[in-house]
Design an enzyme around this catalytic site. Structure first.
Site, PDB file in Angstrom:
ATOM      1  NE  ARG A 148     -11.667   3.386   4.120  1.00  0.00           N
ATOM      2  CZ  ARG A 148     -11.657   4.342   5.045  1.00  0.00           C
ATOM      3  NH1 ARG A 148     -12.696   5.159   5.164  1.00  0.00           N
ATOM      4  NH2 ARG A 148     -10.624   4.481   5.859  1.00  0.00           N
ATOM      5  CD  GLU A 163      -5.330   0.729   0.632  1.00  0.00           C
ATOM      6  OE1 GLU A 163      -5.312   1.935   0.950  1.00  0.00           O
ATOM      7  OE2 GLU A 163      -4.974  -0.176   1.402  1.00  0.00           O
ATOM      8  CG  ASP A 176      -3.142   5.786   2.190  1.00  0.00           C
ATOM      9  OD1 ASP A 176      -2.958   4.575   1.933  1.00  0.00           O
ATOM     10  OD2 ASP A 176      -2.545   6.395   3.093  1.00  0.00           O
ATOM     11  CG  ASP A 218      -1.826   1.203   1.290  1.00  0.00           C
ATOM     12  OD1 ASP A 218      -1.917   1.940   0.268  1.00  0.00           O
ATOM     13  OD2 ASP A 218      -2.454   1.430   2.356  1.00  0.00           O
ATOM     14  CE  LYS A 267      -0.103   3.794   3.386  1.00  0.00           C
ATOM     15  NZ  LYS A 267      -1.030   4.326   4.400  1.00  0.00           N
TER      16      LYS A 267
HETATM   17  N1  BES Z   1      -3.177   0.331   5.288  1.00  0.00           N
HETATM   18  C1  BES Z   1      -3.552   1.584   5.766  1.00  0.00           C
HETATM   19  C2  BES Z   1      -3.834   1.593   7.270  1.00  0.00           C
HETATM   20  C3  BES Z   1      -2.652   1.351   8.182  1.00  0.00           C
HETATM   21  C4  BES Z   1      -1.930   2.413   8.686  1.00  0.00           C
HETATM   22  C5  BES Z   1      -2.328   0.085   8.586  1.00  0.00           C
HETATM   23  C6  BES Z   1      -0.883   2.202   9.544  1.00  0.00           C
HETATM   24  C7  BES Z   1      -1.272  -0.129   9.465  1.00  0.00           C
HETATM   25  C8  BES Z   1      -0.554   0.926   9.939  1.00  0.00           C
HETATM   26  C9  BES Z   1      -4.813   2.067   5.081  1.00  0.00           C
HETATM   27  O1  BES Z   1      -4.987   1.664   3.785  1.00  0.00           O
HETATM   28  C10 BES Z   1      -4.755   3.560   5.090  1.00  0.00           C
HETATM   29  O2  BES Z   1      -3.851   4.085   4.516  1.00  0.00           O
HETATM   30  N2  BES Z   1      -5.721   4.203   5.746  1.00  0.00           N
HETATM   31  C11 BES Z   1      -5.739   5.617   5.856  1.00  0.00           C
HETATM   32  C12 BES Z   1      -7.181   6.043   5.743  1.00  0.00           C
HETATM   33  C13 BES Z   1      -7.371   7.523   5.568  1.00  0.00           C
HETATM   34  C14 BES Z   1      -6.840   7.948   4.215  1.00  0.00           C
HETATM   35  C15 BES Z   1      -8.805   7.855   5.701  1.00  0.00           C
HETATM   36  C16 BES Z   1      -5.159   5.999   7.212  1.00  0.00           C
HETATM   37  O3  BES Z   1      -5.359   5.270   8.180  1.00  0.00           O
HETATM   38  O4  BES Z   1      -4.490   7.027   7.282  1.00  0.00           O
HETATM   39 ZN    ZN Z   2      -4.088  -0.133   3.249  1.00  0.00          ZN
HETATM   40 ZN    ZN Z   3      -4.021   2.928   2.372  1.00  0.00          ZN
END
Ligand code: BES
Ligand code: ZN
Ligand code: ZN
Length: 478
Positions: A328, A326, A324, A247, A254
């Site tokens: 869901r 993604e 990001d 990711d 990110k």
């Molecule tokens: N895979 C990440 C969530 C994550 C973050 C897992 C840190 C493990 C450690 C997920 O896809 C993500 O990036 N979520 C975003 C959502 C936001 C854009 C609403 C997040 O948590 O920042």
């Molecule tokens: Zn993710």
């Molecule tokens: Zn993500």
């Protein structure tokens, strides 16, 4: 590692070293020497008395998870020595069987090392662990009961290590097609049915949200569907896993530091594989479907974009406001697929879904979300039984409104900054059919799935979060 149970008294068993787990230093055989050496029997404190070839390991209280940790400490200590075997005796404590189970699991979990990419490996000489079925006070446990616990504990801990190993693999080594091949191998080995859907088949299934997330990757997305199908099952369960083999965040890229470790984003899918491995080896009388969306979220000219509107498998339209978020999108399609193909009694999904869940609960705890209080309670019990940590995060209708979109049925992110673990789960809720609301539970494992500073029996890297509690829960279906 061979683990066995011997009916002989500890002192009559042949082994290089004796390991004694103890809550205090009183009345121990080597009490005087231990006191001299300053051993206080605090949790995970060790004291090796070379003269008597005995390793003492402290345990803070008579709780099974503390013994799991102490066992991991013991095996890590002994693996540095040159011995090939050690023997273990238990004191006459409450819940002897539960503690025996925890010790076996602790030894296997504690001996896990991730060395695939090290040019110099550190093999351990330890080959054998022997338990005495007699306690130090000479009370005998039923050996057939211990044997049963031993088999089960080994299956569970080995399945957890299997999940850890998959999570730890790099994105170059473990991309969606590779994960699909690993699932195929597991199916062959463990007698599971296996269906893999490639991108053209995903298109036929209208799984366009999932396909759009993976579009910029050079690796084709794959849907993995494994089935454990005993005769006359007591229940049917669908387990859905987020399998983002990497990711990057996509175009909503990110920051550099947050991208490091994002190979962990396949942990939900890898947990589902570990669970399928364990339940098939235990031959549980339940039909279990493991469904994994294996996708890589990348950037490029063909990437899906903020402002795009995606159409999920159930026809709902989704405004993308952040690429990001993604996981869901992938899970939305996988949940629809699961509900269309399988009439399950329970639907659980596992995902490293949100950083917000880590903010809410910390690094060690899985967030449990869903409509059924009963399910959340029973899973909390299974988590307790297996030494996993869970916390329930409550839905409410005000938070759900934050997913409103001006242009599509729903937005993929909340319009407010807080409560992100819950709003992510409520996004998934949009893809749960009304008749399935009470059957569904969501596990946000973003906190515990990947360990950056070792804790308990979890070394750096994948932890296998979700595997043991779920297998425990499935084993308790009547
Ligand atoms: N895979 C990440 C969530 C994550 C973050 C897992 C840190 C493990 C450690 C997920 O896809 C993500 O990036 N979520 C975003 C959502 C936001 C854009 C609403 C997040 O948590 O920042
Ligand atoms: Zn993710
Ligand atoms: Zn993500």
């Amino acid at each position: 590692m061979k683990i066995s149970i011997d009916e002989k008294h500890l002192y009559d068993i042949n082994a290089d070293v004796t390991v004694v787990f103890t809550l205090d230093t009183n009345e121990l055989l080597h009490e005087g020497v231990l006191k001299e050496l300053g051993f206080k029997a605090t949790q995970d404190e060790t004291c090796y008395i070379s003269e008597f070839k005995t390793l003492y390991v402290g345990v803070e209280a008579n709780e099974h998870d503390l013994f799991r940790c102490a066992a991991a400490t013991a095996i890590k200590t002994l693996s540095k020595f040159n011995y090939a075997s050690f023997k273990v005796a238990q004191g006459d404590v409450d819940n002897k069987e539960g503690i025996f189970n925890a010790l076996v699991e602790g030894f296997i979990l504690g001996s896990y090392k991730f060395e695939t990419y090290k040019s110099e490996k550190s093999p351990s000489n330890l080959k054998e662990i022997i338990f005495s079925s007699k306690t130090l006070e000479d009370k005998t446990s039923e050996i057939s009961i211990l044997e049963e616990i031993l088999v089960r504990a080994q299956i569970l801990a080995i399945a957890t290590n299997y999940t850890r190993e998959l999570v730890n693999a790099t994105p170059e080594d473990l991309f969606p097609l590779k994960l699909a091949n690993i699932a195929r191998d597991l199916a062959k080995e463990n007698n599971l049915e296996c269906k893999i859907l490639d991108e053209s088949e995903l298109k036929n299934e209208n799984m366009n949200a999932m396909l759009d997330v993976g579009r910029a990757s050079r690796h084709e997305s794959q849907l993995i569907h494994l089935i454990h199908k005993p005769k006359n099952p007591r229940a049917i369960v669908s387990l859905i896993g987020k399998g983002l083999t990497y990711d990057s965040g996509g175009l909503s890229l990110k920051p550099a530091a947050s991208m490091v470790s994002m190979k962990l984003d396949k942990s939900g899918g890898c947990a589902v594989l570990g669970i399928m491995k364990a339940i098939s080896e235990l031959n549980l009388p339940i039909e279990v479907h493991g469904i994994i969306g294996a996708v890589e979220n990348m950037i490029g000219g063909d990437a899906y974009k903020p402002d795009d509107v995606l159409t999920a498998k159930n026809g709902k339209t989704i405004e993308v406001r952040n690429t990001d978020a993604e996981g869901r999108l992938v899970l939305a399609d996988c949940l629809c697929y699961a509900q269309e193909k399988v009439q399950a009694d329970y639907i659980f999904d596992y995902a490293t879904l949100t950083g917000a869940c880590v903010v809410a609960l910390g690094h060690y705890t899985t967030g449990l979300m869903g409509h059924s209080t009963k399910l959340k309670h029973s899973m909390s019990r299974s988590a307790f039984n297996t030494g996993e940590l869970v916390g329930s995060l409550p839905f409410n209708r005000y938070l759900k409104k934050q997913l409103k979109s001006e242009v599509a049925d729903i937005s993929n992110i909340s319009n407010k900054p807080y409560g992100g673990a819950i709003t992510a789960a409520q996004f998934l809720d949009h893809f749960i059919e009304d008749e399935n609301k009470e059957k569904w539970m969501h596990f946000d494992i973003a906190g515990p799935a990947y360990v950056e500073s070792a804790w308990g029996y979890n070394p750096y890297g994948g932890s296998g979060a979700g595997v043991r509690m779920t297998v425990d829960w499935l084993s308790n279906i009547k």
